[in-house]
Write a protein that holds these residues in place. Sequence first.
Motif, PDB file in Angstrom:
ATOM      1  N   GLY A 110       0.768  -1.265   0.039  1.00 47.59           N
ATOM      2  CA  GLY A 110       0.003  -0.129  -0.056  1.00 47.59           C
ATOM      3  C   GLY A 110       0.866   1.290  -0.014  1.00 47.59           C
ATOM      4  N   SER A 111       2.322   1.091   0.178  1.00 47.83           N
ATOM      5  CA  SER A 111       3.369   2.444   0.112  1.00 47.83           C
ATOM      6  C   SER A 111       3.056   3.055  -1.286  1.00 47.83           C
ATOM      7  N   GLY A 112       2.767   2.284  -2.404  1.00 43.64           N
ATOM      8  CA  GLY A 112       2.822   2.914  -3.806  1.00 43.64           C
ATOM      9  C   GLY A 112       3.631   2.215  -4.486  1.00 43.64           C
ATOM     10  N   LYS A 113       4.264   1.131  -4.340  1.00 43.68           N
ATOM     11  CA  LYS A 113       5.255   0.375  -5.065  1.00 43.68           C
ATOM     12  C   LYS A 113       4.908   0.299  -6.370  1.00 43.68           C
ATOM     13  N   THR A 114       3.834  -0.405  -6.519  1.00 38.34           N
ATOM     14  CA  THR A 114       3.582  -0.854  -8.050  1.00 38.34           C
ATOM     15  C   THR A 114       3.353   0.450  -8.848  1.00 38.34           C
ATOM     16  N   THR A 115       2.522   1.337  -8.457  1.00 41.43           N
ATOM     17  CA  THR A 115       2.615   2.614  -9.013  1.00 41.43           C
ATOM     18  C   THR A 115       3.828   3.143  -9.381  1.00 41.43           C
ATOM     19  N   GLN A 147      -2.097  -6.479 -12.085  1.00 39.71           N
ATOM     20  CA  GLN A 147      -2.046  -4.909 -11.983  1.00 39.71           C
ATOM     21  C   GLN A 147      -0.780  -4.419 -12.607  1.00 39.71           C
ATOM     22  N   ARG A 249       2.626   9.956  -2.311  1.00 40.43           N
ATOM     23  CA  ARG A 249       1.453  10.842  -1.879  1.00 40.43           C
ATOM     24  C   ARG A 249       1.884  12.186  -1.373  1.00 40.43           C
ATOM     25  N   ASP A 251       1.128  14.616  -2.827  1.00 40.88           N
ATOM     26  CA  ASP A 251       0.301  15.444  -3.269  1.00 40.88           C
ATOM     27  C   ASP A 251      -0.802  15.622  -2.193  1.00 40.88           C
ATOM     28  N   GLY A 274       6.397  11.079  -5.313  1.00 44.14           N
ATOM     29  CA  GLY A 274       5.006  10.810  -5.766  1.00 44.14           C
ATOM     30  C   GLY A 274       3.956  11.747  -5.792  1.00 44.14           C
ATOM     31  N   GLY A 276       0.841  11.982  -7.218  1.00 41.73           N
ATOM     32  CA  GLY A 276      -0.529  11.835  -7.616  1.00 41.73           C
ATOM     33  C   GLY A 276      -0.939  10.256  -8.118  1.00 41.73           C
ATOM     34  N   GLU A 277      -2.052   9.951  -8.394  1.00 40.58           N
ATOM     35  CA  GLU A 277      -2.149   8.698  -8.721  1.00 40.58           C
ATOM     36  C   GLU A 277      -2.022   8.364 -10.364  1.00 40.58           C
TER      37      GLU A 277
HETATM   38  P1  GDP Z   1       1.840  -1.264  -3.320  1.00 37.29           P
HETATM   39  O1  GDP Z   1       0.830  -1.938  -2.621  1.00 37.29           O
HETATM   40  O2  GDP Z   1       2.835  -0.573  -2.457  1.00 37.29           O
HETATM   41  O3  GDP Z   1       1.997  -1.474  -4.715  1.00 37.29           O
HETATM   42  O4  GDP Z   1       0.829   0.137  -3.523  1.00 37.29           O
HETATM   43  P2  GDP Z   1       0.014   0.515  -4.958  1.00 37.29           P
HETATM   44  O5  GDP Z   1       1.001   1.020  -6.060  1.00 37.29           O
HETATM   45  O6  GDP Z   1      -1.078  -0.333  -5.548  1.00 37.29           O
HETATM   46  O7  GDP Z   1      -0.780   2.152  -4.592  1.00 37.29           O
HETATM   47  C1  GDP Z   1      -1.682   1.990  -3.602  1.00 37.29           C
HETATM   48  C2  GDP Z   1      -2.764   3.295  -4.021  1.00 37.29           C
HETATM   49  O8  GDP Z   1      -2.070   4.394  -3.985  1.00 37.29           O
HETATM   50  C3  GDP Z   1      -3.214   3.271  -5.375  1.00 37.29           C
HETATM   51  O9  GDP Z   1      -4.589   3.679  -5.220  1.00 37.29           O
HETATM   52  C4  GDP Z   1      -2.278   4.215  -6.014  1.00 37.29           C
HETATM   53  O10 GDP Z   1      -2.937   4.910  -6.936  1.00 37.29           O
HETATM   54  C5  GDP Z   1      -2.323   5.204  -4.713  1.00 37.29           C
HETATM   55  N1  GDP Z   1      -0.791   6.152  -4.936  1.00 37.29           N
HETATM   56  C6  GDP Z   1       0.407   5.477  -5.394  1.00 37.29           C
HETATM   57  N2  GDP Z   1       1.214   6.535  -5.302  1.00 37.29           N
HETATM   58  C7  GDP Z   1       0.502   7.724  -5.130  1.00 37.29           C
HETATM   59  C8  GDP Z   1       0.895   9.239  -5.364  1.00 37.29           C
HETATM   60  O11 GDP Z   1       1.943   9.672  -5.107  1.00 37.29           O
HETATM   61  N3  GDP Z   1      -0.218  10.185  -4.713  1.00 37.29           N
HETATM   62  C9  GDP Z   1      -1.410   9.584  -4.573  1.00 37.29           C
HETATM   63  N4  GDP Z   1      -2.415  10.499  -4.440  1.00 37.29           N
HETATM   64  N5  GDP Z   1      -2.089   8.010  -4.667  1.00 37.29           N
HETATM   65  C10 GDP Z   1      -0.889   7.456  -4.760  1.00 37.29           C
END
Ligand code: GDP
Length: 296
Positions: A110-115, A147, A249, A251, A274, A276-277
Amino acid sequence: MFESLSERLGGVFDRLKGRGALVEADVRTAMREVRIALLEADVALPVAREFVDKVTEQAVGQQVLRSITPGQQVVKIVHDALVEMLGPDTAELNLGVTPPAVIMLVGLQGSGKTTTTAKLAKLISKTQGKKVMMASLDVNRPAAQEQLAVLGTQTEVATLPIVQGQQPVEIAQRALSSAKLQGFDVIMLDTAGRLHVDQALMDEMKAVADIAKPQEILLVVDSLTGQDAVNVASSFGSQVPLTGVVLTRMDGDARGGAALSMRSVTGKPIKFAGMGEKLDQIEPFHPKRVAGRILG
Ligand code: GDP
Protein backbone atom coordinates in the motif's frame (compact mmCIF):
# COMPACT_ATOMS: atom_id res chain seq x y z
CA MET A 1 -4.34 24.42 9.92
CA PHE A 2 -1.10 24.19 11.83
CA GLU A 3 0.51 27.28 13.24
CA SER A 4 3.69 28.01 11.34
CA LEU A 5 7.00 27.86 13.09
CA SER A 6 7.60 31.57 12.52
CA GLU A 7 4.29 32.30 14.25
CA ARG A 8 5.13 29.98 17.10
CA LEU A 9 8.47 31.64 17.60
CA GLY A 10 7.10 35.15 17.29
CA GLY A 11 6.70 35.73 21.02
CA VAL A 12 9.58 33.62 22.21
CA PHE A 13 12.30 35.90 20.95
CA ASP A 14 10.75 39.30 21.33
CA ARG A 15 12.49 39.84 24.62
CA LEU A 16 15.82 39.08 23.01
CA LYS A 17 15.83 42.27 20.98
CA GLY A 18 18.91 44.31 21.55
CA ARG A 19 21.06 41.42 22.69
CA GLY A 20 24.14 40.58 20.63
CA ALA A 21 23.99 36.80 20.48
CA LEU A 22 21.56 33.91 20.75
CA VAL A 23 21.83 32.63 24.32
CA GLU A 24 21.35 29.03 25.24
CA ALA A 25 18.25 29.38 27.41
CA ASP A 26 16.35 31.23 24.68
CA VAL A 27 17.48 28.84 21.98
CA ARG A 28 16.28 25.90 24.10
CA THR A 29 12.89 27.57 24.54
CA ALA A 30 12.65 28.09 20.80
CA MET A 31 13.73 24.52 20.10
CA ARG A 32 10.81 23.18 22.11
CA GLU A 33 8.58 24.86 19.52
CA VAL A 34 10.71 23.48 16.71
CA ARG A 35 10.34 19.99 18.12
CA ILE A 36 6.55 20.32 18.26
CA ALA A 37 6.50 21.61 14.68
CA LEU A 38 8.58 18.61 13.55
CA LEU A 39 6.35 16.12 15.35
CA GLU A 40 3.25 17.70 13.86
CA ALA A 41 4.87 17.29 10.46
CA ASP A 42 5.21 13.53 11.16
CA VAL A 43 8.94 13.46 11.87
CA ALA A 44 9.65 10.44 14.07
CA LEU A 45 10.40 11.37 17.69
CA PRO A 46 14.03 10.14 17.94
CA VAL A 47 14.82 11.88 14.65
CA ALA A 48 13.21 15.13 15.83
CA ARG A 49 15.22 14.96 19.07
CA GLU A 50 18.50 14.37 17.31
CA PHE A 51 17.83 17.16 14.84
CA VAL A 52 16.93 19.62 17.57
CA ASP A 53 20.07 18.78 19.57
CA LYS A 54 22.23 19.32 16.52
CA VAL A 55 20.61 22.62 15.61
CA THR A 56 20.72 23.87 19.22
CA GLU A 57 24.48 23.41 19.18
CA GLN A 58 24.75 25.34 15.93
CA ALA A 59 22.50 28.18 17.06
CA VAL A 60 23.81 28.95 20.53
CA GLY A 61 26.26 31.81 20.47
CA GLN A 62 25.48 32.92 16.91
CA GLN A 63 25.53 36.67 16.50
CA VAL A 64 22.08 38.15 16.03
CA LEU A 65 21.88 39.66 12.56
CA ARG A 66 20.74 43.25 12.34
CA SER A 67 18.43 42.70 9.41
CA ILE A 68 16.15 40.07 10.97
CA THR A 69 14.64 39.33 14.36
CA PRO A 70 16.17 36.59 16.53
CA GLY A 71 13.02 34.51 15.92
CA GLN A 72 13.46 34.78 12.16
CA GLN A 73 17.11 33.94 12.60
CA VAL A 74 16.29 30.72 14.43
CA VAL A 75 13.76 29.80 11.73
CA LYS A 76 16.49 30.37 9.14
CA ILE A 77 19.01 28.23 11.02
CA VAL A 78 16.43 25.45 11.39
CA HIS A 79 15.39 25.74 7.74
CA ASP A 80 18.99 25.62 6.48
CA ALA A 81 19.77 22.62 8.68
CA LEU A 82 16.68 20.84 7.37
CA VAL A 83 17.62 21.48 3.75
CA GLU A 84 21.14 20.22 4.40
CA MET A 85 19.85 17.09 6.07
CA LEU A 86 17.24 16.46 3.37
CA GLY A 87 19.69 16.94 0.48
CA PRO A 88 21.24 16.25 -1.99
CA ASP A 89 19.38 18.26 -4.59
CA THR A 90 19.89 16.07 -7.61
CA ALA A 91 19.63 12.41 -6.77
CA GLU A 92 19.88 10.42 -9.95
CA LEU A 93 19.38 6.78 -10.73
CA ASN A 94 22.50 4.79 -11.42
CA LEU A 95 21.82 3.25 -14.81
CA GLY A 96 25.28 3.55 -16.32
CA VAL A 97 26.18 -0.12 -16.21
CA THR A 98 26.38 -2.89 -18.76
CA PRO A 99 22.70 -3.51 -19.51
CA PRO A 100 20.42 -4.55 -18.09
CA ALA A 101 20.52 -2.22 -15.09
CA VAL A 102 18.29 -3.56 -12.34
CA ILE A 103 16.09 -1.36 -10.17
CA MET A 104 14.32 -3.09 -7.29
CA LEU A 105 11.49 -1.46 -5.34
CA VAL A 106 10.74 -2.50 -1.78
CA GLY A 107 8.35 -1.30 0.89
CA LEU A 108 5.20 -2.02 2.83
CA GLN A 109 2.00 -3.03 1.06
CA GLY A 110 0.00 0.00 0.00
CA SER A 111 3.01 2.31 0.08
CA GLY A 112 2.67 2.85 -3.66
CA LYS A 113 5.34 0.45 -4.91
CA THR A 114 3.55 -0.86 -7.97
CA THR A 115 2.42 2.59 -9.06
CA THR A 116 5.94 3.95 -8.51
CA THR A 117 7.44 1.08 -10.51
CA ALA A 118 5.26 2.04 -13.48
CA LYS A 119 5.86 5.77 -13.04
CA LEU A 120 9.64 5.35 -12.97
CA ALA A 121 9.57 2.90 -15.87
CA LYS A 122 7.64 5.42 -17.93
CA LEU A 123 9.94 8.26 -16.92
CA ILE A 124 13.09 6.33 -17.77
CA SER A 125 11.80 5.07 -21.09
CA LYS A 126 10.37 8.42 -22.18
CA THR A 127 13.09 10.80 -20.97
CA GLN A 128 16.14 8.64 -21.44
CA GLY A 129 14.99 6.57 -24.38
CA LYS A 130 15.86 3.36 -22.55
CA LYS A 131 14.21 0.05 -23.25
CA VAL A 132 12.56 -0.88 -19.96
CA MET A 133 10.92 -4.06 -18.73
CA MET A 134 8.88 -4.40 -15.54
CA ALA A 135 8.31 -7.58 -13.56
CA SER A 136 6.11 -8.15 -10.53
CA LEU A 137 7.53 -10.52 -7.94
CA ASP A 138 4.44 -10.28 -5.78
CA VAL A 139 3.05 -13.81 -5.73
CA ASN A 140 1.14 -13.28 -2.47
CA ARG A 141 -1.46 -10.78 -3.58
CA PRO A 142 -3.57 -12.54 -6.24
CA ALA A 143 -3.95 -9.69 -8.73
CA ALA A 144 -0.56 -8.01 -8.23
CA GLN A 145 1.09 -9.34 -11.38
CA GLU A 146 -1.96 -8.52 -13.46
CA GLN A 147 -2.03 -5.00 -11.95
CA LEU A 148 1.50 -4.38 -13.20
CA ALA A 149 0.62 -5.79 -16.63
CA VAL A 150 -2.27 -3.30 -16.87
CA LEU A 151 0.05 -0.45 -15.89
CA GLY A 152 2.50 -1.71 -18.51
CA THR A 153 -0.15 -1.35 -21.20
CA GLN A 154 -1.06 2.14 -19.98
CA THR A 155 2.55 3.32 -19.93
CA GLU A 156 3.59 1.41 -23.06
CA VAL A 157 6.32 -0.32 -21.09
CA ALA A 158 6.96 -4.05 -21.52
CA THR A 159 6.14 -6.41 -18.66
CA LEU A 160 7.52 -9.88 -18.14
CA PRO A 161 4.86 -12.44 -19.18
CA ILE A 162 3.16 -14.03 -16.16
CA VAL A 163 3.93 -17.68 -15.46
CA GLN A 164 1.63 -19.01 -12.75
CA GLY A 165 3.23 -20.84 -9.85
CA GLN A 166 6.72 -19.30 -10.08
CA GLN A 167 8.39 -18.00 -6.95
CA PRO A 168 9.95 -14.49 -6.71
CA VAL A 169 13.55 -15.65 -7.19
CA GLU A 170 12.57 -17.67 -10.26
CA ILE A 171 10.68 -14.71 -11.69
CA ALA A 172 13.70 -12.45 -11.12
CA GLN A 173 15.96 -14.95 -12.88
CA ARG A 174 13.55 -15.18 -15.79
CA ALA A 175 13.38 -11.39 -15.99
CA LEU A 176 17.16 -11.14 -16.13
CA SER A 177 17.63 -13.75 -18.82
CA SER A 178 14.82 -12.51 -21.01
CA ALA A 179 16.02 -8.92 -20.66
CA LYS A 180 19.48 -9.98 -21.79
CA LEU A 181 18.09 -11.97 -24.69
CA GLN A 182 15.78 -9.20 -25.84
CA GLY A 183 18.19 -6.33 -25.32
CA PHE A 184 16.45 -4.41 -22.53
CA ASP A 185 18.43 -1.64 -20.88
CA VAL A 186 16.60 -1.59 -17.56
CA ILE A 187 14.63 -4.09 -15.49
CA MET A 188 12.30 -2.86 -12.77
CA LEU A 189 11.46 -5.42 -10.09
CA ASP A 190 8.33 -4.74 -8.05
CA THR A 191 8.58 -6.85 -4.90
CA ALA A 192 5.85 -8.07 -2.57
CA GLY A 193 4.84 -5.89 0.35
CA ARG A 194 3.24 -6.83 3.66
CA LEU A 195 1.14 -4.80 5.99
CA HIS A 196 3.90 -4.99 8.57
CA VAL A 197 7.55 -5.75 8.33
CA ASP A 198 7.97 -9.52 8.64
CA GLN A 199 10.89 -11.88 8.34
CA ALA A 200 9.51 -14.09 5.56
CA LEU A 201 9.18 -11.00 3.37
CA MET A 202 12.66 -9.86 4.29
CA ASP A 203 14.20 -13.27 3.48
CA GLU A 204 12.42 -13.34 0.12
CA MET A 205 13.60 -9.80 -0.66
CA LYS A 206 17.20 -10.63 0.29
CA ALA A 207 17.17 -13.73 -1.90
CA VAL A 208 15.96 -11.67 -4.86
CA ALA A 209 18.59 -9.00 -4.25
CA ASP A 210 21.32 -11.68 -4.12
CA ILE A 211 20.23 -13.07 -7.47
CA ALA A 212 19.40 -9.85 -9.31
CA LYS A 213 22.24 -7.69 -7.89
CA PRO A 214 20.33 -4.44 -8.41
CA GLN A 215 22.13 -1.16 -9.07
CA GLU A 216 19.28 0.56 -7.28
CA ILE A 217 17.19 -0.67 -4.35
CA LEU A 218 14.57 1.99 -3.67
CA LEU A 219 12.50 2.01 -0.50
CA VAL A 220 9.00 3.28 -1.30
CA VAL A 221 7.38 5.04 1.65
CA ASP A 222 4.02 6.75 2.09
CA SER A 223 4.67 10.35 3.12
CA LEU A 224 1.99 9.96 5.80
CA THR A 225 4.12 7.41 7.66
CA GLY A 226 4.64 8.88 11.11
CA GLN A 227 6.30 7.27 14.08
CA ASP A 228 6.57 3.95 12.22
CA ALA A 229 9.05 5.49 9.76
CA VAL A 230 12.09 4.64 11.86
CA ASN A 231 11.01 1.03 12.13
CA VAL A 232 10.30 0.71 8.41
CA ALA A 233 13.54 2.38 7.36
CA SER A 234 15.76 0.46 9.72
CA SER A 235 14.13 -2.92 9.03
CA PHE A 236 14.46 -2.63 5.26
CA GLY A 237 17.82 -0.89 5.47
CA SER A 238 19.33 -3.59 7.66
CA GLN A 239 18.35 -6.36 5.25
CA VAL A 240 19.25 -4.99 1.82
CA PRO A 241 21.64 -2.25 0.70
CA LEU A 242 19.17 0.54 -0.05
CA THR A 243 20.36 3.16 -2.54
CA GLY A 244 17.52 5.64 -2.12
CA VAL A 245 13.98 6.41 -1.06
CA VAL A 246 10.83 7.37 -2.97
CA LEU A 247 8.25 9.28 -0.97
CA THR A 248 4.71 8.80 -2.27
CA ARG A 249 1.49 10.80 -1.81
CA MET A 250 3.29 14.11 -1.52
CA ASP A 251 0.27 15.55 -3.33
CA GLY A 252 -1.80 14.98 -0.18
CA ASP A 253 -1.92 16.75 3.16
CA ALA A 254 1.28 15.23 4.50
CA ARG A 255 3.73 17.83 5.73
CA GLY A 256 6.55 15.53 4.66
CA GLY A 257 8.29 14.85 7.95
CA ALA A 258 8.74 11.22 6.87
CA ALA A 259 11.40 12.55 4.50
CA LEU A 260 13.56 13.66 7.41
CA SER A 261 13.03 10.39 9.25
CA MET A 262 13.93 8.35 6.18
CA ARG A 263 16.99 10.38 5.41
CA SER A 264 18.20 10.27 8.98
CA VAL A 265 17.70 6.54 9.49
CA THR A 266 18.81 5.21 6.09
CA GLY A 267 21.40 7.87 5.28
CA LYS A 268 20.30 7.47 1.65
CA PRO A 269 19.04 10.19 -0.67
CA ILE A 270 15.35 10.71 -1.29
CA LYS A 271 15.31 10.49 -5.04
CA PHE A 272 11.70 11.02 -6.10
CA ALA A 273 8.36 12.22 -4.80
CA GLY A 274 5.03 10.74 -5.94
CA MET A 275 2.61 13.58 -6.66
CA GLY A 276 -0.62 11.79 -7.55
CA GLU A 277 -2.22 8.62 -8.84
CA LYS A 278 -1.56 9.37 -12.52
CA LEU A 279 1.42 7.67 -14.05
CA ASP A 280 3.29 10.84 -14.95
CA GLN A 281 2.88 12.31 -11.46
CA ILE A 282 6.36 11.74 -10.14
CA GLU A 283 9.12 14.29 -9.80
CA PRO A 284 12.63 14.61 -8.41
CA PHE A 285 12.64 15.28 -4.68
CA HIS A 286 13.13 18.96 -3.80
CA PRO A 287 14.75 19.36 -0.35
CA LYS A 288 14.05 23.10 -0.14
CA ARG A 289 10.38 22.77 -0.93
CA VAL A 290 9.95 19.97 1.59
CA ALA A 291 11.90 21.82 4.31
CA GLY A 292 9.46 24.73 3.94
CA ARG A 293 6.53 22.36 4.10
CA ILE A 294 7.82 20.63 7.23
CA LEU A 295 8.21 23.93 9.02
CA GLY A 296 4.79 25.12 7.86
P1 GDP B 1 1.64 -1.11 -3.37
O1 GDP B 1 0.78 -2.04 -2.58
O2 GDP B 1 2.78 -0.60 -2.54
O3 GDP B 1 2.11 -1.67 -4.67
O4 GDP B 1 0.75 0.18 -3.67
P2 GDP B 1 0.03 0.65 -5.03
O5 GDP B 1 1.05 1.07 -6.02
O6 GDP B 1 -0.96 -0.38 -5.46
O7 GDP B 1 -0.69 2.00 -4.53
C1 GDP B 1 -1.72 2.00 -3.58
C2 GDP B 1 -2.65 3.17 -3.87
O8 GDP B 1 -1.95 4.39 -3.69
C3 GDP B 1 -3.17 3.19 -5.28
O9 GDP B 1 -4.53 3.56 -5.25
C4 GDP B 1 -2.33 4.28 -5.97
O10 GDP B 1 -3.02 4.91 -7.03
C5 GDP B 1 -2.09 5.22 -4.83
N1 GDP B 1 -0.84 6.01 -5.00
C6 GDP B 1 0.40 5.60 -5.24
N2 GDP B 1 1.28 6.63 -5.29
C7 GDP B 1 0.55 7.76 -5.09
C8 GDP B 1 0.87 9.17 -5.04
O11 GDP B 1 2.02 9.62 -5.16
N3 GDP B 1 -0.19 10.02 -4.80
C9 GDP B 1 -1.48 9.56 -4.61
N4 GDP B 1 -2.43 10.44 -4.37
N5 GDP B 1 -1.79 8.25 -4.67
C10 GDP B 1 -0.81 7.35 -4.90
